[in-house]
Design a protein around this motif. Structure first.
Motif, PDB file in Angstrom:
ATOM      1  N   ALA A  68       7.673 -20.921 -26.887  1.00  0.00           N
ATOM      2  CA  ALA A  68       7.534 -20.070 -25.702  1.00  0.00           C
ATOM      3  C   ALA A  68       6.891 -18.730 -26.031  1.00  0.00           C
ATOM      4  N   THR A  69       6.186 -18.198 -25.017  1.00  0.00           N
ATOM      5  CA  THR A  69       5.665 -16.833 -25.064  1.00  0.00           C
ATOM      6  C   THR A  69       5.921 -16.194 -23.704  1.00  0.00           C
ATOM      7  N   THR A  70       5.528 -14.947 -23.603  1.00  0.00           N
ATOM      8  CA  THR A  70       5.514 -14.272 -22.312  1.00  0.00           C
ATOM      9  C   THR A  70       4.599 -15.041 -21.363  1.00  0.00           C
ATOM     10  N   ALA A  71       4.772 -14.823 -20.084  1.00  0.00           N
ATOM     11  CA  ALA A  71       3.877 -15.420 -19.090  1.00  0.00           C
ATOM     12  C   ALA A  71       2.821 -14.418 -18.635  1.00  0.00           C
ATOM     13  N   GLY A  72       2.819 -13.231 -19.227  1.00  0.00           N
ATOM     14  CA  GLY A  72       1.811 -12.242 -18.848  1.00  0.00           C
ATOM     15  C   GLY A  72       1.847 -11.958 -17.362  1.00  0.00           C
ATOM     16  N   ARG A  73       0.717 -12.152 -16.707  1.00  0.00           N
ATOM     17  CA  ARG A  73       0.581 -11.847 -15.272  1.00  0.00           C
ATOM     18  C   ARG A  73       0.904 -13.024 -14.359  1.00  0.00           C
ATOM     19  N   LEU A  74       1.332 -14.136 -14.920  1.00  0.00           N
ATOM     20  CA  LEU A  74       1.716 -15.279 -14.080  1.00  0.00           C
ATOM     21  C   LEU A  74       2.997 -14.960 -13.318  1.00  0.00           C
ATOM     22  N   PRO A  75       3.258 -15.646 -12.202  1.00  0.00           N
ATOM     23  CA  PRO A  75       4.503 -15.410 -11.462  1.00  0.00           C
ATOM     24  C   PRO A  75       5.710 -16.131 -12.084  1.00  0.00           C
ATOM     25  N   ALA A  76       5.638 -16.438 -13.359  1.00  0.00           N
ATOM     26  CA  ALA A  76       6.739 -17.044 -14.116  1.00  0.00           C
ATOM     27  C   ALA A  76       7.201 -16.025 -15.157  1.00  0.00           C
ATOM     28  N   ARG A  77       8.330 -16.283 -15.797  1.00  0.00           N
ATOM     29  CA  ARG A  77       8.815 -15.380 -16.850  1.00  0.00           C
ATOM     30  C   ARG A  77       8.252 -15.757 -18.212  1.00  0.00           C
ATOM     31  N   TRP A  78       8.091 -17.080 -18.433  1.00  0.00           N
ATOM     32  CA  TRP A  78       7.649 -17.561 -19.732  1.00  0.00           C
ATOM     33  C   TRP A  78       6.605 -18.651 -19.580  1.00  0.00           C
ATOM     34  N   VAL A  79       5.824 -18.820 -20.650  1.00  0.00           N
ATOM     35  CA  VAL A  79       4.977 -19.996 -20.807  1.00  0.00           C
ATOM     36  C   VAL A  79       5.527 -20.763 -21.998  1.00  0.00           C
ATOM     37  N   ILE A  80       5.772 -22.040 -21.798  1.00  0.00           N
ATOM     38  CA  ILE A  80       6.177 -22.921 -22.889  1.00  0.00           C
ATOM     39  C   ILE A  80       4.944 -23.744 -23.261  1.00  0.00           C
ATOM     40  N   HIS A  81       4.429 -23.507 -24.448  1.00  0.00           N
ATOM     41  CA  HIS A  81       3.231 -24.191 -24.917  1.00  0.00           C
ATOM     42  C   HIS A  81       3.644 -25.469 -25.634  1.00  0.00           C
ATOM     43  N   THR A  82       3.021 -26.577 -25.273  1.00  0.00           N
ATOM     44  CA  THR A  82       3.255 -27.845 -25.968  1.00  0.00           C
ATOM     45  C   THR A  82       1.919 -28.523 -26.203  1.00  0.00           C
ATOM     46  N   VAL A  83       1.819 -29.206 -27.318  1.00  0.00           N
ATOM     47  CA  VAL A  83       0.571 -29.876 -27.681  1.00  0.00           C
ATOM     48  C   VAL A  83       0.758 -31.375 -27.529  1.00  0.00           C
ATOM     49  N   GLY A  84       0.062 -31.939 -26.567  1.00  0.00           N
ATOM     50  CA  GLY A  84       0.130 -33.377 -26.354  1.00  0.00           C
ATOM     51  C   GLY A  84      -0.767 -34.121 -27.328  1.00  0.00           C
ATOM     52  N   PRO A  85      -0.476 -35.390 -27.515  1.00  0.00           N
ATOM     53  CA  PRO A  85      -1.327 -36.208 -28.373  1.00  0.00           C
ATOM     54  C   PRO A  85      -2.592 -36.649 -27.640  1.00  0.00           C
ATOM     55  N   VAL A  86      -3.634 -36.894 -28.414  1.00  0.00           N
ATOM     56  CA  VAL A  86      -4.841 -37.515 -27.878  1.00  0.00           C
ATOM     57  C   VAL A  86      -4.543 -39.001 -27.738  1.00  0.00           C
ATOM     58  N   TRP A  87      -4.880 -39.588 -26.583  1.00  0.00           N
ATOM     59  CA  TRP A  87      -4.622 -41.006 -26.360  1.00  0.00           C
ATOM     60  C   TRP A  87      -5.437 -41.859 -27.321  1.00  0.00           C
ATOM     61  N   SER A  88      -4.838 -42.945 -27.763  1.00  0.00           N
ATOM     62  CA  SER A  88      -5.515 -43.872 -28.663  1.00  0.00           C
ATOM     63  C   SER A  88      -5.195 -45.301 -28.244  1.00  0.00           C
ATOM     64  N   ALA A  89      -6.231 -46.130 -28.136  1.00  0.00           N
ATOM     65  CA  ALA A  89      -6.017 -47.545 -27.848  1.00  0.00           C
ATOM     66  C   ALA A  89      -5.488 -48.268 -29.082  1.00  0.00           C
ATOM     67  N   ALA A  90      -5.722 -47.710 -30.253  1.00  0.00           N
ATOM     68  CA  ALA A  90      -5.359 -48.367 -31.513  1.00  0.00           C
ATOM     69  C   ALA A  90      -3.967 -47.994 -32.022  1.00  0.00           C
ATOM     70  N   GLU A  91      -3.406 -46.904 -31.508  1.00  0.00           N
ATOM     71  CA  GLU A  91      -2.122 -46.422 -32.019  1.00  0.00           C
ATOM     72  C   GLU A  91      -1.255 -45.955 -30.853  1.00  0.00           C
ATOM     73  N   ASP A  92      -0.011 -46.401 -30.810  1.00  0.00           N
ATOM     74  CA  ASP A  92       0.909 -45.993 -29.744  1.00  0.00           C
ATOM     75  C   ASP A  92       1.460 -44.604 -30.063  1.00  0.00           C
ATOM     76  N   ARG A  93       1.062 -43.633 -29.288  1.00  0.00           N
ATOM     77  CA  ARG A  93       1.509 -42.250 -29.479  1.00  0.00           C
ATOM     78  C   ARG A  93       2.449 -41.805 -28.364  1.00  0.00           C
ATOM     79  N   SER A  94       3.050 -42.774 -27.688  1.00  0.00           N
ATOM     80  CA  SER A  94       3.942 -42.482 -26.558  1.00  0.00           C
ATOM     81  C   SER A  94       5.111 -41.597 -26.956  1.00  0.00           C
ATOM     82  N   ALA A  95       5.658 -41.800 -28.146  1.00  0.00           N
ATOM     83  CA  ALA A  95       6.803 -40.995 -28.587  1.00  0.00           C
ATOM     84  C   ALA A  95       6.417 -39.521 -28.718  1.00  0.00           C
TER      85      ALA A  95
END
Length: 169
Positions: A68-95
């Protein structure tokens, strides 16, 4: 129990405690949701992300994790940053994709956030099929033990909104 709601709109306009950012591992802004959040939130978010990169995440935020970080000028209190996986037909990255939602809720609980707005993580430039991404997102939020009262999925377009609302019981 967490109420799950769905909105077609702009995540940067949501009046919630925390907005989840579909970030890239650099945490330094990018396209899509990430770019929109950085633009709307202003330089405070980028400054906070730079501090994280200089300390805890020198090599970037790994996929499936959240911070998490500040939300700066957004109308929220925080931003929670998360990094999603790149989809792959060869590898199941669902977890890894499910981990994005679980870890975001864990961070929200640490912050005391009662309302959280989620984008459709990984379904844009990371090419995750939106129907599958919606299924994983909603199932994960439903099954995660959290104090968050409302998990709001904010979908940018009609196809994503349709895919997410189709997940209702």
């Amino acid at each position: 129990m967490t109420d799950i709601t769905y909105v077609q709109g702009d995540i940067t306009e949501q009046h919630v405690d925390a907005v989840v950012n579909a970030a890239n591992s650099s945490l330094l802004g990018g396209g899509g949701v990430d770019g929109a959040i950085h633009r709307a939130g202003g330089p405070e978010i980028l400054d906070a992300c730079r501090e994280l990169r200089a300390s805890r995440f020198r090599d970037g935020l790994p996929a499936g994790q959240a911070v998490a970080t500040t939300a700066g000028r957004l109308p929220a209190r925080w931003v929670i940053h998360t990094v999603g996986p790149v989809w792959s037909a060869a590898e199941d990255r669902s977890a890894l994709l499910a981990s994005c939602y679980r870890e975001s809720l864990r961070v929200a609980d640490e912050l005391g956030a009662a309302t959280v707005a989620f984008p459709a993580v990984s379904t844009g430039v990371y090419r995750w099929p939106v129907e599958d991404g919606a299924r994983i997102a909603v199932e994960t939020v439903r099954s995660t033990d959290t104090a968050v009262r409302e998990a709001r999925f904010v979908l940018f377009n009609a196809p994503a909104y349709a895919a997410f609302t189709a997940q209702q019981p």
